[in-house]
Enzyme design. Sequence first.
Site, short mmCIF file in Angstrom:
data_model
loop_
_atom_site.label_atom_id
_atom_site.label_comp_id
_atom_site.label_asym_id
_atom_site.label_seq_id
_atom_site.Cartn_x
_atom_site.Cartn_y
_atom_site.Cartn_z
N HIS A 1 0.60 -1.21 -0.06
CA HIS A 1 0.23 0.12 -0.14
C HIS A 1 0.88 1.17 -0.01
O HIS A 1 1.71 1.22 0.36
CB HIS A 1 -0.43 0.20 1.51
CG HIS A 1 -0.08 0.07 2.08
ND1 HIS A 1 0.68 0.77 3.31
CD2 HIS A 1 0.19 -0.86 3.67
CE1 HIS A 1 1.00 0.76 3.87
NE2 HIS A 1 0.67 -0.26 4.60
N GLU B 1 -2.30 -7.34 6.75
CA GLU B 1 -1.39 -6.72 8.01
C GLU B 1 -0.98 -7.95 9.33
O GLU B 1 -2.19 -8.25 9.07
CB GLU B 1 -0.74 -5.39 8.84
CG GLU B 1 0.27 -5.39 8.95
CD GLU B 1 1.45 -5.97 8.08
OE1 GLU B 1 1.89 -6.92 8.10
OE2 GLU B 1 2.64 -5.01 7.43
#
Length: 218
Positions: free
Chosen positions: A13, A86
């Site tokens: 990201h 994550e």
Amino acid sequence: MVAAATDFIFIRHGETDWNRQQRFQGQIDVPLNAMGHAQAARLARRLGAEPPRPLYCSDLTRAVETASPVGQAWKASARGLPALREQSFGVLEGLDVPTIRERHPDLWSRWLEHSADFALPGGESLRQFHARVIEAVRDLARAHDGQVVTVVTHGGVLDMLWRTAHGLPLDGLRQCEIPNAGINRLRWQRETLSIDGWADATHLEGLPEQPSTRAGER
């Protein structure tokens, strides 16, 4: 019949304010900052020149916002998958390193050992995280056999893929660069992961330099 390979484009990201502040983001839903949006726009221009592909992302906002311009370029929508999130850092999420040292000195010492089987309270161990990531990639490979799949995810996920492709242990410090909005090309074939290209950030040239990445700034 031998299964065809599935090629992947994995992307971390774009930048967030918490990356700049060196906070443990984990699974807290942090948006991109202005730099992150600029990186996502550059990424979309780069990938928009390539044929449209199946597009997936972590369901956390920073990944969704990075994937969105790519989807617009391809006239498609990214499918959010929680399995691509994550690693969970439990009680340390949202804290920067000085705060962790002050509030949780014992946990910080344990964290610095980088043991594959240590899980922070309320979080995942690296071994649990790795199993989740590889299962998700395997499922995508099976669903898109012979195709190219684009995935926007997190630094920790990419670290697990790097280690898997190189046959490295889960213990120990990260050994690869993982730039925000960088492009990483991998291949899954016959239950084996290999790397065709890593940390390609040429599309980000001219943007301000990113800060160095620590393990928790994913």
